[in-house]
Write a protein that holds these residues in place. Structure first.
Motif, PDB file in Angstrom:
ATOM      1  N   ALA A 132     -54.206  70.441  -6.372  1.00  0.00           N
ATOM      2  CA  ALA A 132     -53.399  71.671  -6.329  1.00  0.00           C
ATOM      3  C   ALA A 132     -53.988  72.751  -7.221  1.00  0.00           C
ATOM      4  O   ALA A 132     -54.052  73.926  -6.840  1.00  0.00           O
ATOM      5  N   VAL A 133     -54.428  72.371  -8.418  1.00  0.00           N
ATOM      6  CA  VAL A 133     -54.949  73.390  -9.335  1.00  0.00           C
ATOM      7  C   VAL A 133     -56.301  73.913  -8.870  1.00  0.00           C
ATOM      8  O   VAL A 133     -56.681  75.055  -9.193  1.00  0.00           O
ATOM      9  N   SER A 134     -57.043  73.126  -8.095  1.00  0.00           N
ATOM     10  CA  SER A 134     -58.342  73.578  -7.583  1.00  0.00           C
ATOM     11  C   SER A 134     -58.192  74.759  -6.627  1.00  0.00           C
ATOM     12  O   SER A 134     -59.166  75.472  -6.368  1.00  0.00           O
ATOM     13  N   MET A 135     -56.969  74.970  -6.107  1.00  0.00           N
ATOM     14  CA  MET A 135     -56.713  76.088  -5.206  1.00  0.00           C
ATOM     15  C   MET A 135     -56.574  77.412  -5.946  1.00  0.00           C
ATOM     16  O   MET A 135     -56.633  78.480  -5.326  1.00  0.00           O
ATOM     17  N   ILE A 136     -56.396  77.348  -7.281  1.00  0.00           N
ATOM     18  CA  ILE A 136     -56.112  78.588  -8.007  1.00  0.00           C
ATOM     19  C   ILE A 136     -57.038  78.840  -9.183  1.00  0.00           C
ATOM     20  O   ILE A 136     -56.943  79.908  -9.814  1.00  0.00           O
TER      21      ILE A 136
END
Length: 326
Positions: A132-136
């Protein structure tokens, strides 16, 4: 009186912020139409292919970047002016302008992306949170432990509150749709070509420097709004937020990101930023909130989102007050 207030610049901005907070960017709409930011990206990609060719000298690369940045700003501002002029001949054009302006604000989309990290911790543990954090963020998620993932999500909420919410709102107040579109075009250019790499150091110089300048006031206003939010957020400490901001903001490697990040860190009693890995390389940076601050955890992401929502509410209230005072 109310209708006149709503038709003022502050009133239109207040409506745009409310629309964005409630609706955000409907995916169904942008599956059918190109998002304006995508159009900006296409123009930037075209300009890079033309003026940032392999083998070009540093001087040629810098000239090409200046030319592209100037062209992009003129095109975006002209598009904003034409939109505003067309809407002035339409009944309730001010309401349509508020809807258009809401497209360039990022309250709901930012909130949802950061919330997805917290939700992934709960449902899929650290591996899901890393996805999830890799998206932002641009840092390597596999190098992040739970604290690193949490810190990255909270930093994203703080920094993008400034350049994704406050800055476009500020430039709309300053120059209407032309200012708003020009800012978003510039911010898109900075995210695409404003990197300190061999390919972009010279070509992205103008975009990076102008983006820093355009965010100078909004970044500091973001800190003020986060201070206001800290007055109301459960468990937040407004005095610690003010102290951390005044002490740490200028120590950040970015001239602007340190302001909202240190305000967020101090309010939550955390340490943010600090040394981190991008593209396999360690980036040294000062701690926001001080090295003595607590390490972030999954629960702190939700605390940061409460602060974010209250800060967005403070911005909406500020726009409303400006509308009534107009």
């Amino acid at each position: 009186m109310i209708e006149a207030a709503l038709q003022s610049t502050g009133g239109i901005l207040c409506l745009a912020l409310v629309f964005d907070a409630a609706i955000g960017d409907p995916p169904a709409l942008w599956r059918r139409l190109p998002h304006p930011v995508v159009l900006f990206g296409s123009l930037i990609g075209w300009g890079e292919g033309r003026w940032n060719r392999p083998g070009a000298s540093d001087a040629d690369r810098r000239r090409g970047g200046v030319l592209l940045t100037g062209l992009l700003l003129v095109a975006a501002a002209l598009a904003g002016w034409l939109l505003h002029r067309m809407l002035s001949f339409v009944s309730y054009g001010w309401l349509l302008e508020a809807l258009i302006a809401s497209v360039f604000l990022a309250q709901k989309s930012l909130h949802d992306h950061v919330a997805a990290v917290a939700e992934s911790f709960a449902t899929d543990g650290l591996p899901g949170a890393r996805r999830a954090v890799s998206m932002i963020v641009g840092r390597d998620p596999e190098q992040l432990d739970a604290g690193g993932v949490s810190r990255a999500a909270i930093e994203t909420a703080a920094e993008n509150f400034s350049d994704g919410v406050v800055a476009p709102a500020f430039w709309y107040l300053v120059a209407g749709l032309p200012g708003l579109l020009a800012y978003k075009a510039l911010n898109t250019a900075d995210s695409m070509i404003g990197h300190k790499t061999a390919r972009y150091l010279m070509f992205g110089w103008a975009a990076a420097r102008l983006d820093d300048l355009a965010n100078l006031i909004p970044a500091r206003l973001s800190a003020l709004l986060l201070w206001a939010a800290a007055l109301l957020a459960p468990g937040a400490d407004v005095r610690a937020s003010v102290r951390a901001t005044l002490r740490d903001a200028r120590r950040h490697r970015s001239p602007n990101a340190g302001w909202p990040e240190s305000a967020m860190a101090g309010a939550l009693g955390l340490r943010l930023a600090g040394p981190r890995v991008y593209g396999g390389k360690m980036v040294e940076d000062a701690w926001m909130g001080g090295a003595e601050g607590g390490d972030a955890g999954p629960a702190d992401i939700r605390r940061a989102l409460v602060l974010f929502r209250l800060a967005c509410g403070a911005l909406i209230l500020l726009a409303g007050v400006m509308a009534l005072a107009a």
